[in-house]
Design a protein around this motif. Structure first.
Motif, mmCIF file in Angstrom:
data_model
loop_
_atom_site.group_PDB
_atom_site.id
_atom_site.type_symbol
_atom_site.label_atom_id
_atom_site.label_comp_id
_atom_site.label_asym_id
_atom_site.label_seq_id
_atom_site.Cartn_x
_atom_site.Cartn_y
_atom_site.Cartn_z
ATOM 1 N N PHE A 767 2.183 1.692 8.912
ATOM 2 C CA PHE A 767 3.057 2.259 7.893
ATOM 3 C C PHE A 767 3.642 3.549 8.445
ATOM 4 C CE2 PHE A 767 -1.098 4.119 7.162
ATOM 5 C CZ PHE A 767 -0.826 5.459 6.964
ATOM 6 N N GLY A 768 4.637 4.056 7.790
ATOM 7 C CA GLY A 768 5.253 5.324 8.154
ATOM 8 C C GLY A 768 5.246 6.270 6.982
ATOM 9 N N ARG A 769 5.706 7.500 7.207
ATOM 10 C CA ARG A 769 5.775 8.501 6.156
ATOM 11 C C ARG A 769 7.135 9.183 6.230
ATOM 12 N NH1 ARG A 769 1.558 10.467 3.240
ATOM 13 N NH2 ARG A 769 0.051 9.696 4.765
ATOM 14 N N VAL A 770 7.684 9.487 5.072
ATOM 15 C CA VAL A 770 9.019 10.077 5.017
ATOM 16 C C VAL A 770 9.060 11.369 5.814
ATOM 17 C CG1 VAL A 770 10.781 11.041 3.491
ATOM 18 C CG2 VAL A 770 9.535 8.983 2.805
ATOM 19 N N ARG A 771 10.069 11.498 6.671
ATOM 20 C CA ARG A 771 10.351 12.694 7.470
ATOM 21 C C ARG A 771 9.238 13.002 8.467
ATOM 22 N NH1 ARG A 771 13.031 16.743 2.916
ATOM 23 N NH2 ARG A 771 14.730 15.334 2.329
ATOM 24 N N LEU A 827 13.787 8.071 6.304
ATOM 25 C CA LEU A 827 14.508 8.918 5.354
ATOM 26 C C LEU A 827 14.179 8.579 3.905
ATOM 27 C CD1 LEU A 827 18.018 8.852 7.063
ATOM 28 C CD2 LEU A 827 16.256 10.600 7.286
ATOM 29 N N MET A 828 13.696 7.359 3.651
ATOM 30 C CA MET A 828 13.434 6.912 2.285
ATOM 31 C C MET A 828 12.077 6.236 2.238
ATOM 32 S SD MET A 828 17.117 5.386 1.086
ATOM 33 C CE MET A 828 17.338 4.422 2.580
ATOM 34 N N ALA A 829 11.424 6.338 1.069
ATOM 35 C CA ALA A 829 10.131 5.693 0.874
ATOM 36 C C ALA A 829 10.346 4.264 0.385
ATOM 37 C CB ALA A 829 9.293 6.488 -0.123
ATOM 38 N N GLY A 830 9.294 3.456 0.562
ATOM 39 C CA GLY A 830 9.360 2.080 0.115
ATOM 40 C C GLY A 830 9.322 1.100 1.273
ATOM 41 N N TYR A 831 9.557 -0.163 0.954
ATOM 42 C CA TYR A 831 9.561 -1.218 1.972
ATOM 43 C C TYR A 831 10.959 -1.256 2.586
ATOM 44 C CZ TYR A 831 8.172 -5.639 4.127
ATOM 45 O OH TYR A 831 7.842 -6.617 5.019
ATOM 46 N N GLN A 832 11.126 -0.626 3.737
ATOM 47 C CA GLN A 832 12.448 -0.376 4.315
ATOM 48 C C GLN A 832 12.677 -1.234 5.554
ATOM 49 O OE1 GLN A 832 14.503 1.303 2.686
ATOM 50 N NE2 GLN A 832 13.172 2.444 1.289
ATOM 51 N N PRO A 857 8.590 -7.219 13.974
ATOM 52 C CA PRO A 857 8.748 -6.939 12.538
ATOM 53 C C PRO A 857 10.150 -6.402 12.238
ATOM 54 C CG PRO A 857 7.421 -5.241 13.592
ATOM 55 C CD PRO A 857 7.632 -6.305 14.624
ATOM 56 N N THR A 858 10.632 -6.732 11.057
ATOM 57 C CA THR A 858 11.954 -6.255 10.630
ATOM 58 C C THR A 858 11.852 -5.180 9.555
ATOM 59 O OG1 THR A 858 12.077 -8.045 9.010
ATOM 60 C CG2 THR A 858 13.040 -8.459 11.193
ATOM 61 N N HIS A 859 10.692 -5.087 8.849
ATOM 62 C CA HIS A 859 10.524 -4.101 7.787
ATOM 63 C C HIS A 859 9.177 -3.394 7.971
ATOM 64 C CE1 HIS A 859 13.616 -6.674 6.067
ATOM 65 N NE2 HIS A 859 13.871 -5.733 5.168
ATOM 66 N N ILE A 860 9.069 -2.239 7.361
ATOM 67 C CA ILE A 860 7.815 -1.476 7.382
ATOM 68 C C ILE A 860 7.723 -0.693 6.079
ATOM 69 C CG2 ILE A 860 8.781 0.593 8.462
ATOM 70 C CD1 ILE A 860 6.176 0.844 10.045
ATOM 71 N N PHE A 861 6.505 -0.473 5.634
ATOM 72 C CA PHE A 861 6.310 0.286 4.415
ATOM 73 C C PHE A 861 6.266 1.780 4.750
ATOM 74 C CE2 PHE A 861 3.780 2.271 1.045
ATOM 75 C CZ PHE A 861 4.478 1.825 -0.069
ATOM 76 N N VAL A 862 7.081 2.561 4.061
ATOM 77 C CA VAL A 862 7.169 4.013 4.280
ATOM 78 C C VAL A 862 6.601 4.711 3.052
ATOM 79 C CG1 VAL A 862 8.689 5.959 4.734
ATOM 80 C CG2 VAL A 862 9.200 3.712 5.741
ATOM 81 N N LYS A 863 5.575 5.534 3.265
ATOM 82 C CA LYS A 863 4.968 6.286 2.172
ATOM 83 C C LYS A 863 5.770 7.549 1.902
ATOM 84 C CE LYS A 863 0.168 4.825 2.990
ATOM 85 N NZ LYS A 863 -1.213 5.302 3.220
#
Length: 877
Positions: A767-771, A827-832, A857-863
């Motif tokens: 997963f990732g985190r915004v910024r 830049l944005m949270a969610g499944y991006q 993978p094409t998408h990742i969840f961003v916290k």
């Protein structure tokens, strides 16, 4: 001396010449013709000069000398000469323009020779009008003798001089008598000029130019003028040919006023040639709703049409040439005396007659035991009520034509019906409905019945007969446009009496479907599911007749419904006897099992035995058909009735996942003791194979799944590779430990193994985190024995910023891999959606990015970004 200097000198010389010519030109109108003749020659030379230099704007500017001479008519008795001079000026310029285009000059829609030919034709028409007024001498007037237009030497003192003014060098014309004789001679010569031929030639040139530069409206407008000129020249055949061509365009575009004007001219031509069919066709349209004629004019045309239908000569059309009318009356008398073909069929779809027609079936489909019904609506737009003799409908099955005919006999003099009574009398503005019905044939069940044509007959065989033919269910050249306007209109329609309808609200329905009679029997199935594997499963079919008469030739079709999996068809057998030892020779469907006849209320039971060799859901079909006699509209027909009841591939040396699902259909709890995956030699596990469902208890309807990561080395067999088998050890859940364990062996499906030239996998966090930076590493591995030229590009995403090579071309050696590192910044949270990686292999153009998305993978969840508490806020708390 340079060419530019020469051109400048010529220009100054021409300007000086024109100034010297226009100085005396302003003094005396009597000598206008002498000067304009010289101006014409000089102006033409100037235009040629500018066209030679490809200076079209300068040439157009030079043409303005016409404007200076436009109002200098000279002698009013010779005004036609001025119009002829203007026409010749524009024609000459058009010829020059056309010649310059052939030499490479570029023309456009708004600036081409067609406009100058059109203007030349306009002045030629003006010349014709002036000549008809000024040269209208009595036949007693003779040409002057001696001829004032001839000279003793045969030459003139100077160009443009009047022949009778030889030797006069002043503006004073001392001999008025000579002037009168000279003017008379010019007028008499002008009287013999064929003006229409000149006009037609100029219009023809203009039409050709507008056609070349794709100006359809201008072309149509000038073709109308050509047709009218042919009419004035008494060449009526060519006039009709041109006018007919333009009528089609004006009908389709709805130019009703222009269409009426053209039809009026065409009617005159057809009258003067005594062309019966053309005269009738144009009369029908001039009486219709598209005509803008006044009521008295329509009444005259309608009476003439009735005279023609009664085999009489019509009255002459107004404003026709008297000589041509006398000749046409003789032709009409011959038409009346000759006993030729008196039946004329007119295709209504090509024009707009004064009668409209719409046919409509009352339903989109009819049962075969129900009469087929449809209505035909007719509406007249002529000034007076009119009586027709016959209405007949034609179908794609001609056997029905005889049932759809309305005919009414009357005297010839009763065509114009004054009392508006009678079956076939149409009152203007009123809609008349004709209802038809017939019984469909049993062989047409499942087929479509279409109205191919509607024929309305005007007149009788004793006189002349006109058949108005509508293809399909009606409609003419304007119907589609009117229907569209009616659909878009929001105006409230006035309320009409119950027996009348709004014409615009009627729609054409020219076809209907004949379907089977509704069966009056009941079919019931009785069985006890589920069926067990290899069991002779009994299915009892109960058929009961509710018909009022005997149901004959009852047949039963039962078995596996077609269209299912081919394996089910091979593993399902159907028989009528439960004692049969079914094997693969038995069919999966028993068609047309004869049952016999069923009396009214009689019930019949038929057992069907089904053997299922494999587990799985199946759809069975039970179909009962029979014949029955029924009476429709006094006719007995035989109806046939019936009732119904009712990852494939992997890539070599690339890891893939095998997932198994265990679903419990047992009404009792089951315990999965253990599971085991036995792989074929062609498959290898990536990780150690373990059971993940050991000692799991499944209730009814519950399922358990486990996943294995496998790899398949390259193989030569492209048809499929065996995966292996899956062994489940299970028992019924019970406190008694002595319950035996049952082992079920399931053969896993084969998979198709394909080779891939390039394998791409990605290393990135879960997963990732915004910024916060998100490192992503792509591994590109060459799976071939060739050096790969690879083009890599990254397409941005709105949810990420990234750093790294956006586009690169690199080379990967055989069996090696290349790493590419990127830093993604969410830049944005969610499944991006991640920035997309695109790979292009120059040696393998079939390698698509769609295939690439299976590996990375094409998408990742961003916290979202967490809040950090500062020391000051903690102290304050």
């Amino acid at each position: 001396m340079g060419s530019g200097v020469v051109h400048h000198g010529l220009r100054l010389s021409f300007l000086l010449l024109f100034s010297m010519l226009f100085e005396p030109f302003e003094k005396d109108v009597k000598l206008v013709w002498d000067f304009v003749s010289v101006i014409f020659g000089c102006g033409l030379v100037c235009c040629v000069f500018w066209f030679f230099l490809k200076l079209i704007l300068s040439s157009l500017t030079q043409l303005k000398h016409i404007d200076l001479c436009k109002k200098k008519i000279g002698s009013a008795e010779l005004a036609f000469e001025h119009a002829a001079w203007m026409s010749k000026q524009f024609q000459a310029f058009g010829d020059l323009f056309d010649e310059a285009i052939k030499l490479g000059l570029t023309a456009i829609q708004t600036q081409n020779p067609g406009f100058y030919y059109q203007q030349a034709a306009y002045y030629a028409q003006e010349r014709k009008q002036l000549a008809s007024m000024l040269c209208n001498h009595d036949s007693s007037v003779v040409y002057p003798n001696p001829d004032p237009l001839e000279t003793q030497t045969g030459v003139l003192d100077f160009y443009g001089q009047r022949p009778w003014r030889q030797g006069i060098l002043s503006f004073d014309l001392s001999d008025p008598e000579k002037e009168k004789l000279g003017i008379l001679a010019l007028q008499l010569k002008e009287k013999n000029v064929l003006h229409s031929e000149l006009i037609i030639a100029l219009l023809s040139n203009a039409v050709a130019q507008f056609k070349k530069y794709k100006c359809p409206r201008m072309k149509s407008h000038l073709m109308v003028q050509m047709g009218e000129e042919y009419y004035y020249a008494k060449d009526y055949t060519k006039a009709l040919k041109l006018l007919d061509y333009v009528m089609c365009e004006y009908r389709s575009e709805g130019w009703w006023t222009l269409l009426t004007s053209i039809l009026t001219t065409a009617l005159k031509c057809s009258y003067l040639m005594a062309q019966l069919k053309d005269y009738i066709t144009y009369s029908l349209e001039l009486l219709g709703r598209a005509s803008t004629l006044k009521e008295d004019q329509k009444s005259r045309i309608e009476k003439n049409l009735i005279k023609v239908l009664m085999n009489e000569s019509p009255d002459p059309e107004p404003d026709c040439d008297a000589t041509a009318v006398k000749a046409s009356q003789k032709l009409w008398a011959d038409r009346v005396s000759l006993a030729g073909s008196n039946v004329f069929t007119i295709e209504v779809q090509d024009f707009i007659p004064f009668v409209q027609c719409k046919a409509k079936f009352l339903a989109p489909s009819f049962h075969v035991d129900v009469p087929v019904q449809f209505d035909v609506y007719l509406r007249a737009d002529c000034p007076h009520p009119i009586r027709f003799s016959k209405l007949c409908i034609s179908f794609n099955n001609q056997d029905y034509n005889q049932y759809c005919v309305v005919e009414e006999a009357y005297q010839k003099s009763d065509i114009l019906e004054q009392s508006s009574q009678g079956t076939m009398c149409l009152v203007p503005g009123k809609t008349r409905k004709f209802t038809f019905k017939f019984v469909a044939k049993t062989e047409d069940v499942g087929k479509k019945i279409e109205i191919t044509s509607v024929d309305l007959i005007l007149g009788s065989e004793s006189g002349r007969c006109v058949i108005l033919n509508w293809r399909g269910g009606g409609g003419d050249a304007a119907s589609s446009q009117e229907a569209l306007q009616a659909a878009r209109s929001f105006r409230r329609r006035p309320k009409l009496p119950d027996n009348e309808v709004h014409w615009d609200s009627l729609t054409i329905q020219a076809s209907t479907m004949i379907i089977s009679r509704v069966p009056n029997i009941s079919v019931q199935l009785r069985h006890e599911p589920p069926a067990l594997t290899n069991e002779m499963y009994c299915l009892i079919v109960t058929v009961q007749s509710h018909e009022e008469t005997v149901a004959k030739d009852v047949k039963l079709t039962a078995g596996l419904k077609p269209g299912q999996d081919a394996n089910l068809t091979q593993k399902t057998q159907v028989t009528l006897r439960g004692t049969d030892a079914c094997d693969e020779s038995f069919p999966a469907l028993l068609p047309d099992i004869p049952v016999g006849d069923l009396q009214p209320g009689e019930k019949l039971e038929k057992p069907i035995y089904i053997r299922c060799g494999t587990v799985g859901a199946r759809m069975f079909l039970v179909y009962v058909s029979y014949l029955i006699n029924t009476v429709v509209e006094g006719k007995e027909i035989l109806c046939k009735c019936h009732r119904l009841e009712h990852l494939d591939r992997v890539f070599a040396d690339i890891p893939f996942l095998l997932m198994t699902d265990i679903l419990s259909a047992s009404p009792w709890p089951l315990t999965i003791v253990t599971s085991q995956l036995q792989l074929s030699p062609s498959m290898t596990p990536v990780d150690q194979l373990e059971s993940y469902v050991e000692n799991v208890v499944l209730q009814t309807g519950e399922s358990a799944s486990e996943c294995f990561c496998l790899r398949c080395p390259p193989v030569t067999n492209a048809t499929g590779v065996a995966t292996g088998c899956y062994i489940i050890s299970w028992k019924r859940s019970s406190p008694v430990e002595s319950v035996p364990v049952v082992s079920t062996v399931i053969t896993l499906p084969h998979v198709i193994v394909e080779s891939i030239p390039l394998h791409v996998n990605a290393d990135l966090p879960s997963f990732g985190r915004v910024r916060e930076s998100l490192p992503v590493r792509y591994h590109l591995q060459n799976k071939t024995n060739l050096v790969q030229d690879v083009e890599v590009s990254v397409e941005p995403s709105d949810a990420f910023m990234f750093s790294g090579l956006k586009q690169i071309r690199l080379r990967i050696l055989p069996g090696t891999q290349q790493e590419m590192l990127y830093n993604f910044y969410p830049l944005m949270a969610g499944y991006q959606q991640l920035p997309s990686l695109h790979v292009n292999l120059l040696r393998f153009p079939n390698f698509t990015n769609q295939l690439l998305r299976r590996f990375i993978p094409t998408h990742i969840f961003v916290k979202p970004q967490g809040r950090q508490a500062d020391d000051n806020s903690i102290a304050a708390a």
